[in-house]
Every structure is written in C-alpha cells, then in structure tokens.
Design an enzyme around this catalytic site. Structure first.
Site, PDB file in Angstrom:
ATOM      1  N   THR A  46       0.853  -1.185   0.000  1.00 30.93           N
ATOM      2  CA  THR A  46       0.000   0.000   0.000  1.00 30.93           C
ATOM      3  C   THR A  46       0.895   1.243   0.000  1.00 30.93           C
ATOM      4  O   THR A  46       2.062   1.168   0.389  1.00 30.93           O
ATOM      5  CB  THR A  46      -0.974  -0.007   1.189  1.00 30.93           C
ATOM      6  OG1 THR A  46      -0.227  -0.115   2.397  1.00 30.93           O
ATOM      7  CG2 THR A  46      -1.965  -1.177   1.089  1.00 30.93           C
ATOM      8  N   THR A  48       1.820   4.392   1.492  1.00 32.94           N
ATOM      9  CA  THR A  48       2.747   4.859   2.530  1.00 32.94           C
ATOM     10  C   THR A  48       3.583   3.709   3.072  1.00 32.94           C
ATOM     11  O   THR A  48       4.784   3.871   3.326  1.00 32.94           O
ATOM     12  CB  THR A  48       1.980   5.563   3.662  1.00 32.94           C
ATOM     13  OG1 THR A  48       1.266   6.662   3.112  1.00 32.94           O
ATOM     14  CG2 THR A  48       2.912   6.059   4.752  1.00 32.94           C
ATOM     15  N   CYS A  49       2.978   2.548   3.220  1.00 27.79           N
ATOM     16  CA  CYS A  49       3.684   1.381   3.749  1.00 27.79           C
ATOM     17  C   CYS A  49       4.852   0.995   2.850  1.00 27.79           C
ATOM     18  O   CYS A  49       5.949   0.698   3.323  1.00 27.79           O
ATOM     19  CB  CYS A  49       2.726   0.200   3.870  1.00 27.79           C
ATOM     20  SG  CYS A  49       1.220   0.561   4.784  1.00 27.79           S
ATOM     21  N   ASP A  50       4.620   1.023   1.548  1.00 28.74           N
ATOM     22  CA  ASP A  50       5.598   0.575   0.570  1.00 28.74           C
ATOM     23  C   ASP A  50       6.641   1.641   0.248  1.00 28.74           C
ATOM     24  O   ASP A  50       7.803   1.322   0.002  1.00 28.74           O
ATOM     25  CB  ASP A  50       4.877   0.147  -0.715  1.00 28.74           C
ATOM     26  CG  ASP A  50       5.757  -0.649  -1.651  1.00 28.74           C
ATOM     27  OD1 ASP A  50       6.385  -1.623  -1.192  1.00 28.74           O
ATOM     28  OD2 ASP A  50       5.806  -0.309  -2.843  1.00 28.74           O
TER      29      ASP A  50
END
Length: 160
Positions: A46, A48-50
């Site tokens: 996703t 921000t996560c990535d």
C-alpha cells in the site's frame, strides 16, 4: 483492550517468513530475552507502507541494531506469501523480519485492529511501532488516522 506501556506482549502465533519458507513462531519465543522493534502497517504494497514505512526500517536497521535492537519486525494482516513477496521487493533480507498475521488474530490481541471494509480491505492493523524488551512493551507509538510520524524508523531510533 489496547496494549499499553508496561504490558506483557500477548500470547499468540505469527508466521515468520524465512529463507526456508513460512514458519510458525509464538510471540513468547519471538519477544523473549531480547529487544525487538515491532512495527505494523495496514497492508503490504500500500502507498505509505511501501514507499516510506518499511523502507525506513530497512534503511535504519544498522542504526537500530547499534542501539541494542536484536530484531526488527514488520507485522501486517496479509498472508505469508504476500509478506514474502513484499520482503523480497523491498530487500529486507536479514534486516527486517516479515511477520504475517493473515487472520488479524495477533493484531486483535494487541487491540490495534481497525475495520478497513470501506476500502475493500476487511480487518487490518493500525499503523504503529512498539519497542519490546524481554516481552514487555517499553514504547508504544500509534499513529493518528492518516498520519505517518510516530511509527517511523527515525522516530523510534530517537526513543532508544
């Protein structure tokens, strides 16, 4: 009930992604006898996560370990195969352990789950970072909705 500083990490089983494939590990064995930074993302790959969350911990792994952290773990409510692919794509290697919580059981035990059904994602984990020493929560950083500040690698590094 949400976990808090001073609490023992809840019991439960997670799936650790290893070079030999997915391995079941109990929370007690994973967190016992060492300092661990556990951070959670709402979902692998996703935005921000990535782009920020996982890469920050990969980049800061040596600095965190220099502060006495034995293990850095990324927790997500994804299956083990997704976590393996994400770890490979992000070159986590021996820097960050990828922990799958496919049914959100451990995330719920922490009291840090949320309903992302509106996004078609079902139950997910909030964005957070926990510093655990010998199975006990020493720091707990839970992000406000839509934020990415207190769970970043840099923020956690400043707390150690």
């Amino acid at each position: 009930m949400t976990i808090k500083v001073g609490d023992k990490m809840p019991s439960g089983t997670l799936t650790l992604i290893t070079k030999d494939g997915p391995q079941k590990v109990t929370a007690d064995e994973y967190f016992s006898g060492k300092k661990v930074v556990l951070f959670s993302v709402p979902g692998a790959f996703t935005p921000t996560c990535d782009a920020k969350h996982l890469p920050g911990f990969v980049e800061q792994a040596a600095n965190l370990k220099g502060k006495g952290v034995a293990k850095i773990a990324c927790l997500s409510v994804n299956d083990a195969f997704v976590m393996k692919a994400w770890g490979k794509a992000q070159n986590t290697d021996d820097k960050v352990d990828m922990l799958a919580d496919g049914n959100a059981e451990y995330t719920k035990a922490l009291g840090l789950d949320f309903d992302a059904s509106g996004f078609g994602m079902g139950t997910r984990g909030q964005r957070f970072a926990i510093v655990v020493e010998n199975g006990v929560v020493k720091q707990l950083n839970v992000e406000a909705k839509g934020e990415f500040k207190v769970s970043s690698a840099e923020y956690v590094l400043g707390q150690l």
